[in-house]
Design a protein around this motif. Sequence first.
Motif, PDB file in Angstrom:
ATOM      1  N   UNK A 299       0.629  -1.313  -0.211  1.00 31.45           N
ATOM      2  CA  UNK A 299      -0.454  -0.103  -0.218  1.00 31.45           C
ATOM      3  C   UNK A 299       0.709   1.097   0.093  1.00 31.45           C
ATOM      4  N   UNK A 300       1.984   0.685   0.531  1.00 33.23           N
ATOM      5  CA  UNK A 300       2.706   2.558   0.940  1.00 33.23           C
ATOM      6  C   UNK A 300       3.588   2.634  -0.420  1.00 33.23           C
ATOM      7  N   UNK A 301       4.233   1.630  -1.688  1.00 33.87           N
ATOM      8  CA  UNK A 301       4.154   1.430  -2.869  1.00 33.87           C
ATOM      9  C   UNK A 301       3.596   2.439  -3.202  1.00 33.87           C
ATOM     10  N   UNK A 302       2.087   1.777  -3.185  1.00 35.93           N
ATOM     11  CA  UNK A 302       0.838   2.367  -4.016  1.00 35.93           C
ATOM     12  C   UNK A 302       1.035   3.472  -3.731  1.00 35.93           C
ATOM     13  N   UNK A 303       0.935   4.042  -2.392  1.00 34.33           N
ATOM     14  CA  UNK A 303       1.166   5.741  -2.713  1.00 34.33           C
ATOM     15  C   UNK A 303       1.718   6.639  -2.782  1.00 34.33           C
ATOM     16  N   UNK A 304       3.528   6.023  -3.452  1.00 29.97           N
ATOM     17  CA  UNK A 304       4.458   6.796  -3.594  1.00 29.97           C
ATOM     18  C   UNK A 304       3.975   7.444  -5.330  1.00 29.97           C
ATOM     19  N   UNK A 305       3.113   6.161  -6.140  1.00 29.65           N
ATOM     20  CA  UNK A 305       2.191   6.107  -7.677  1.00 29.65           C
ATOM     21  C   UNK A 305       2.994   7.742  -8.299  1.00 29.65           C
ATOM     22  N   UNK A 306       3.416   8.201  -9.180  1.00 26.49           N
ATOM     23  CA  UNK A 306       3.832   7.209 -10.187  1.00 26.49           C
ATOM     24  C   UNK A 306       5.286   6.179 -10.228  1.00 26.49           C
ATOM     25  N   UNK A 307       5.849   6.974  -9.022  1.00 23.73           N
ATOM     26  CA  UNK A 307       6.959   5.491  -8.264  1.00 23.73           C
ATOM     27  C   UNK A 307       6.562   4.219  -8.046  1.00 23.73           C
ATOM     28  N   UNK A 308       7.483   3.756  -7.940  1.00 24.85           N
ATOM     29  CA  UNK A 308       6.744   2.231  -7.197  1.00 24.85           C
ATOM     30  C   UNK A 308       8.031   0.827  -8.131  1.00 24.85           C
ATOM     31  N   UNK A 309       7.393  -0.317  -7.255  1.00 25.70           N
ATOM     32  CA  UNK A 309       8.020  -1.078  -7.972  1.00 25.70           C
ATOM     33  C   UNK A 309       6.567  -1.771  -8.485  1.00 25.70           C
ATOM     34  N   UNK A 310       6.441  -2.612  -9.459  1.00 21.58           N
ATOM     35  CA  UNK A 310       5.906  -3.953  -9.882  1.00 21.58           C
ATOM     36  C   UNK A 310       5.639  -4.968 -10.032  1.00 21.58           C
ATOM     37  N   UNK A 311       4.434  -5.911  -8.671  1.00 19.49           N
ATOM     38  CA  UNK A 311       5.081  -7.093  -8.825  1.00 19.49           C
ATOM     39  C   UNK A 311       3.979  -8.137  -9.786  1.00 19.49           C
ATOM     40  N   UNK A 312       4.146  -8.888  -9.336  1.00 18.54           N
ATOM     41  CA  UNK A 312       3.834 -10.443 -10.390  1.00 18.54           C
ATOM     42  C   UNK A 312       3.807 -11.224  -9.071  1.00 18.54           C
ATOM     43  N   UNK A 313       2.910 -12.335  -8.806  1.00 15.43           N
ATOM     44  CA  UNK A 313       2.315 -13.277  -8.080  1.00 15.43           C
ATOM     45  C   UNK A 313       2.382 -14.400  -8.230  1.00 15.43           C
ATOM     46  N   UNK A 314       3.579 -15.374  -8.249  1.00 19.31           N
ATOM     47  CA  UNK A 314       3.685 -16.407  -8.985  1.00 19.31           C
ATOM     48  C   UNK A 314       3.110 -17.883  -8.083  1.00 19.31           C
ATOM     49  N   UNK A 315       2.520 -18.976  -8.021  1.00 17.55           N
ATOM     50  CA  UNK A 315       2.256 -20.146  -7.664  1.00 17.55           C
ATOM     51  C   UNK A 315       2.253 -20.859  -8.910  1.00 17.55           C
ATOM     52  N   UNK A 316       3.364 -22.622  -8.580  1.00 18.72           N
ATOM     53  CA  UNK A 316       3.202 -22.980 -10.102  1.00 18.72           C
ATOM     54  C   UNK A 316       3.046 -22.536 -10.976  1.00 18.72           C
ATOM     55  N   UNK A 317       2.111 -22.701 -11.947  1.00 17.72           N
ATOM     56  CA  UNK A 317       1.811 -22.305 -13.570  1.00 17.72           C
ATOM     57  C   UNK A 317       1.226 -21.322 -13.374  1.00 17.72           C
ATOM     58  N   UNK A 318       0.845 -20.722 -12.409  1.00 12.22           N
ATOM     59  CA  UNK A 318      -0.402 -19.631 -12.248  1.00 12.22           C
ATOM     60  C   UNK A 318       0.511 -18.376 -12.348  1.00 12.22           C
ATOM     61  N   UNK A 319      -0.473 -16.931 -12.370  1.00 11.30           N
ATOM     62  CA  UNK A 319       0.270 -15.941 -12.109  1.00 11.30           C
ATOM     63  C   UNK A 319      -0.795 -14.245 -11.977  1.00 11.30           C
ATOM     64  N   UNK A 320      -0.607 -13.450 -11.482  1.00 15.04           N
ATOM     65  CA  UNK A 320      -1.691 -11.961 -11.077  1.00 15.04           C
ATOM     66  C   UNK A 320      -0.567 -11.411 -10.905  1.00 15.04           C
ATOM     67  N   UNK A 321      -1.092 -10.350 -11.310  1.00 12.52           N
ATOM     68  CA  UNK A 321      -0.581  -8.553 -11.300  1.00 12.52           C
ATOM     69  C   UNK A 321      -1.317  -7.667 -10.090  1.00 12.52           C
ATOM     70  N   UNK A 322       0.077  -6.950  -9.999  1.00 16.22           N
ATOM     71  CA  UNK A 322      -0.354  -6.462  -8.804  1.00 16.22           C
ATOM     72  C   UNK A 322       0.700  -4.988  -9.577  1.00 16.22           C
ATOM     73  N   UNK A 323      -0.105  -4.244 -10.326  1.00 17.48           N
ATOM     74  CA  UNK A 323       1.351  -3.014 -10.366  1.00 17.48           C
ATOM     75  C   UNK A 323       0.563  -1.528  -9.490  1.00 17.48           C
ATOM     76  N   UNK A 324       2.242  -0.662 -10.066  1.00 15.53           N
ATOM     77  CA  UNK A 324       1.615   0.407  -8.718  1.00 15.53           C
ATOM     78  C   UNK A 324       0.603   1.033  -8.808  1.00 15.53           C
ATOM     79  N   UNK A 325      -0.411   0.655 -10.068  1.00 18.16           N
ATOM     80  CA  UNK A 325      -1.532   1.885  -9.922  1.00 18.16           C
ATOM     81  C   UNK A 325      -2.553   1.301  -8.981  1.00 18.16           C
TER      82      UNK A 325
END
Lengths: 307, 370, 203
Positions: free
Chosen positions: C168-194
């Motif tokens: 949440x703090x990462x989002x708070x400095x938008x448009x700066x920040x890291x983008x995250x991709x969650x992985x488990x097995x062959x599955x993936x989900x995104x969490x961009x800084x936006x």
Amino acid sequence: MTRRAYDDGRTAAYNYAYLDEQTKRMIRRALLKAVAVPGYQVPFGSREMPLARGWGTGGIQITAAIIGPADTLKVIDQGADDTTNAVSIRRFFERTAAARTTEATAAATIIQTRHRIPEQPLAAGQILVYQVPLPEPLRRLEPREAETRKMHAWAEYGLMHVRLYENIARFGEVTTTYDYPVAVNGRYVMAPSPIPKFDNPKMDMCPALQLFGAGREKRIYAVPPHTRVVSLDFEDHPFRIQSWTEPCGLCGATDTYLDEVVTDDRGGRMFVCSDSHHCETRRAEGHHGPMLAAAASIHLVEKEDAA
Amino acid sequence: MYVAVKGGEAAILATHELLAETRRGDPAVPEIAPAQIREQMGLAVARVMNEGSLYDPDLAALALKQAQGDTIEAAFLLRAYRTTLPRFGASLPLDTGAMAIRRRISAAYKDLPGGQVLGPTYDYTHRLFDFALEEGGETPALTPAPAPLAETMPRVPDILGQEGLMEAEAPPEGDPAPFDLTRASVSFPAGRDVRLQAMARGDEGFMLGLGYSTQRGYGNAHPFAGEIRLGEVAVSFVPEELGFAVDLGDLTLSECQMINQFAGSKDIPPQFTRGYGLAFGHAERKVMSMALVDRALKARDLGEAADYPAQQEEFVLYHADNVEAAGFVEHLKLPHYVDFQGELELIRRIRAEREARLAKGQDHLPEAAE
Amino acid sequence: MTGNAEILQAGFADPVFDSQRAFRTVLGALSEPGLVAELDPALTPPPGLEPATAIALLTLADYETPVWLPPALAAGAAGRWLRFHAGAPLTTTPADSAYAVITAGAEAPELFDFHPGDDQFPDRSTTIFIQCTSLEGGLPVILAGPGIPGSRRFAPQGPVPEFWRAAAANHARYPLGVDCLFTAGRRIAGLPRSTRIETGETR
């Protein structure tokens, strides 16, 4: 199979979709950043393409970096599939990527466009790739990239509002009719490419992914699905889109963007849908405009015997 | 039912056929071969190689043939081909001090080691037609010089450098790999490597005009042509798997080093500064223009005012590329009728509203709210 | 099994089309945060990398993108595999990485230790793969923002409450920040800084 030869008069072999894999990776990385920061222009190492700069090389590079055998590609220019540049780009992907192509908006997984958004609402899972000549919405206010980059960094968009307001003071309204600036996700001011402002509302909360490529200016940007895209305006002068007093001469539509066709040298003219596929679909559904017969006489359409 | 008349694809294919016919011209006249272009139109070939950023005289000649002699179209062909070529790495730096000289002149010294070598130049031709060329024929045999040229000749700026009079040019700290503007997007301020690359592939006419502007007062240049040299330079490469340098062959290069004044600063005593130009083939006008603009673009580094176009790197770098410029200028040929319709709708409506106001006796817009 | 055999076994069978398909999945994941997708190219990952992490890295990383791996992975088969197949250099400084891999709940640098980009170039930031045990059934958070009609529930197993506070703090400095991709097995989900994040604690 990683290489596909295509016949260009010699035996040259090019990579699938023309670009080499390293270039595709570079573009793909830029696309992910573009999606993560909607409306922000990501610099990318735009390559020399075999089509002229300014003729869609940004859109072509994006399409080349995303397209695969499962895709169906539609290419339009001015809303029409049959415009020369659209034909040329479609041929490029048919030759280099053996792309399956279509004119049907709903059947396409990727739609590459210059200057229009199709009339038929786009669906989730579709990708709209825009060809962008000038990605910087502030460029006409400030020619120096070093300065506009700072203006975006600090969200200093006052100058843009001043310019729009000067328009209003002079003409009673904002006189920008295409490439009308938008604010994306409440942060970046973005050039929507030279689509008519008629199309701006279609960008807002669109379920499709919108990708923008400027090859000559070496920038990529994006609007993810379901993202706020607001055309800049003022409370006392709200944004409004173009309208026509007459319907499409061919299909009778009253809610589409129309092109003007000059029919003779005595002031005769008719208006027809700029989205050729949409117009044709409506005619196939039995809609008829008031000028259909006249259009046949100037070879805009021809009568096809019903099977 | 009425369907749209479609002829786009057929029309495009027809343009290709018409182009081929036009390119060939009168079939009664013998067709030109790329080798003839390479050998007999070498200056055009050099220009195409420079603006196409690829040293390949055969392909540049083919490009000129295919482009009917249009150098920008030919450079475009070369670039579109170049971008598909695999990259093996960067060569070792070229040593133009070891150039096998064919021409070398200095306007700064009356004589110097190696001497003034005039070489093949149009400089002293009177521009009178040689109608004998219409008929063709053998060129007269060369008279051998009484003594061979020196194997190598020192470069004028190096001579000045020994005295400490010429600004030293050391590689940036750590000697990083140079920027490659064909692979990455330029940002500003741009390093000298970026500037020199952009100018080397920049349009000769544009560079000439900019260089000229610095001489005429838009840039305060007082240059001396320290040296211009033309000749062959060996290019070598260290393959990763071998670990030692391999000679790849010779490049024909033109090099210009302009000597400019510099008053010095708090830390630096007065000395000369350099403007540098390097290009493929015999391209003297190009390298001289480039050297003038290179010096002008050093304004920021030297703490000089940068008031004129040739001193402004964004202006120079963004507009020197003729393939990009031609693409964007010529894209105005593409249909724009959707946007034009928007303008028509606007101008008609504004005029109608104005007439309605005039009819009601109002002669100006209702005040825009403050 | 020798080191080389283990390396040579595991790349894409068809680099052009496998990476194209994988990219479209990753693009979709980052475009529609919290929506779980599956990567289908066949690939046997080196130990320590979830298949989805390995597929996405092979699709995106190359000699231009320094990768940060947890020290144990960097020193082992995963580091060798990545260098060999992607040609990607490994870095030991999180802020120098274009891509990074961390395991949810395990010891790892803070999100703020990675590169957030800078104000003129927010794209020069790190994209972080967060390896989870599953992308469902964990502590739920509610996501909103670009790519999400209304709001979307996301509940990967692994991330702890402190992680969501950092995100949440990462989002708070938008448009700066890291983008995250969650992985488990062959599955993936995104969490961009936006993406805005509402945790159970704050709702």
